[in-house]
Design an enzyme around this catalytic site. Structure first.
Site, short mmCIF file in Angstrom:
data_model
loop_
_atom_site.label_atom_id
_atom_site.label_comp_id
_atom_site.label_asym_id
_atom_site.label_seq_id
_atom_site.Cartn_x
_atom_site.Cartn_y
_atom_site.Cartn_z
N LYS A 17 0.83 -1.22 0.00
CA LYS A 17 0.00 0.00 0.00
C LYS A 17 0.86 1.26 0.00
O LYS A 17 0.66 2.17 0.80
CB LYS A 17 -0.98 0.00 1.17
CG LYS A 17 -1.95 -1.18 1.11
CD LYS A 17 -3.02 -1.09 2.17
CE LYS A 17 -3.94 -2.31 2.17
NZ LYS A 17 -3.27 -3.57 2.53
O1 LIG Z 1 -4.77 -4.38 -0.06
C1 LIG Z 1 -5.16 -5.30 0.67
O2 LIG Z 1 -4.73 -6.43 0.54
C2 LIG Z 1 -6.26 -5.02 1.61
C3 LIG Z 1 -7.14 -4.02 1.25
C4 LIG Z 1 -8.34 -3.84 1.95
O3 LIG Z 1 -9.18 -3.02 1.60
N1 LIG Z 1 -8.58 -4.63 3.03
C5 LIG Z 1 -7.70 -5.59 3.44
O4 LIG Z 1 -8.01 -6.32 4.42
N2 LIG Z 1 -6.50 -5.75 2.78
C6 LIG Z 1 -5.50 -6.74 3.25
O5 LIG Z 1 -6.04 -8.05 3.06
C7 LIG Z 1 -5.70 -8.91 4.15
C8 LIG Z 1 -6.97 -9.35 4.83
O6 LIG Z 1 -6.68 -10.33 5.79
P1 LIG Z 1 -7.83 -11.22 6.49
O7 LIG Z 1 -8.85 -10.26 7.02
O8 LIG Z 1 -7.11 -11.93 7.58
O9 LIG Z 1 -8.39 -12.14 5.45
C9 LIG Z 1 -4.76 -8.10 5.04
O10 LIG Z 1 -3.43 -8.35 4.60
C10 LIG Z 1 -5.13 -6.66 4.74
O11 LIG Z 1 -4.04 -5.77 4.91
#
Ligand SMILES: O=C(O)c1cc(=O)[nH]c(=O)n1[C@@H]1O[C@H](COP(=O)(O)O)[C@@H](O)[C@H]1O
Length: 272
Positions: free
Chosen positions: A95
């Site tokens: 990001k």
């Molecule tokens: O860019 C991302 O990957 C991301 C964007 C977003 O809007 N929301 C989001 O949760 N993420 C990333 O996606 C992953 C979600 O993880 P879980 O919630 O454990 O499935 C994490 O690494 C967050 O940093």
């Protein structure tokens, strides 16, 4: 092969839209890895080997490594993916977002140091903060659009010229920034209505869709809202629900992760 070609090939050959997120949290590691000097590498390698069959992409989140000074283990994980699973796109979730000269350094970090296929970036600083990544013609950039978190609404839902800001981001990236077909967008699975709005704006551009699993996003709503006419177009990410799946009788942590990854892939495929 470009990032987009690689992603298209992975969707087809692996019959999967599942992106396995690598967010290694030492506190949640199994007992057998606790205290080992390269526990992060060992954990991620076991997860990769266990879940690769179900994955169209892997997404390491850089903060989990950098916070511990474990970048060298992230380098080894990326090299492991490149060597053993060269056909699976490697998404570096960083990001990033800074002015051009600094963005050039971030691009080198993502594409040289970690040899990622694609990196996540924020659009907040505009075109010249994103264009340095696009100089890497075979790599990609995934721009934050409608993020999965509730607080994303603070800015992304602001009305500008009668439309929410996230729709302006989608249009800007699809119509102006994606000159070489290297761009994608992040839209959270927790916002299926907005996912459908974005898909209508961007055509077949790929989406990174986090928010199923631990964040509770609905798989059916996500797939039906975000898929393209060919039933692809998305890397649907799940991290914690796979990484820290509760082992059932006879399973170790990797077998539990594999079981949940396969279940998630199959659930996604039911609605394609
Ligand atoms: O860019 C991302 O990957 C991301 C964007 C977003 O809007 N929301 C989001 O949760 N993420 C990333 O996606 C992953 C979600 O993880 P879980 O919630 O454990 O499935 C994490 O690494 C967050 O940093």
């Amino acid at each position: 092969m470009t990032f987009i070609e690689k992603l298209n090939a992975a969707w087809t050959s692996r019959n999967s839209l599942l992106c396995v997120g690598l967010d290694p949290d030492l506190k949640k590691f199994p007992a057998e890895l606790q205290g080992k000097p390269d526990a992060i590498f060992e954990f991620c390698r076991a997860i990769i080997d266990a879940t690769a069959e179900a994955a169209c992409a892997f997404k390491p989140q850089i903060a989990y490594f950098a916070a511990l000074g474990a970048e060298e283990q992230l380098e080894r994980i990326c090299a492991y993916l490149r060597t053993n699973y060269p056909e699976i796109p490697l998404v570096l979730d960083a990001k990033r977002g800074d002015i051009g000269a600094t963005a050039e350094q971030y691009a080198r970090e993502a594409f040289e140091r970690y040899d990622a296929d694609v990196v996540t970036v924020s659009p907040y600083m505009g075109w010249d903060s994103v264009s340095p990544y696009l100089e890497w013609k075979d790599r990609g950039v995934i721009v934050l659009c409608r993020t999965s978190n509730a607080g994303g609404s603070d800015l992304q839902f602001l009305e500008v010229d009668g439309k929410p800001l996230y729709q302006h981001v989608a249009r800007l990236v699809a119509e102006k920034w994606n000159t070489n077909g290297q761009c994608g967008l992040v839209v959270g699975a927790t916002f299926p209505h907005e996912l459908a709005q974005v898909r209508a704006i961007i055509g077949d551009m790929p989406l990174l869709v986090p928010g199923v699993g631990a964040q509770g996003g609905d798989v059916q709503a996500t797939v039906t809202s975000g898929k393209t006419a060919s039933g692809t177009g998305m890397m649907i990410n799940s991290s914690r629900a796979i990484l820290y799946a509760k082992p059932e009788a006879g399973e170790d942590f990797a077998a539990a992760a594999r079981r949940v990854a396969i279940q998630t892939r199959d659930e996604i495929n039911r609605f394609r």
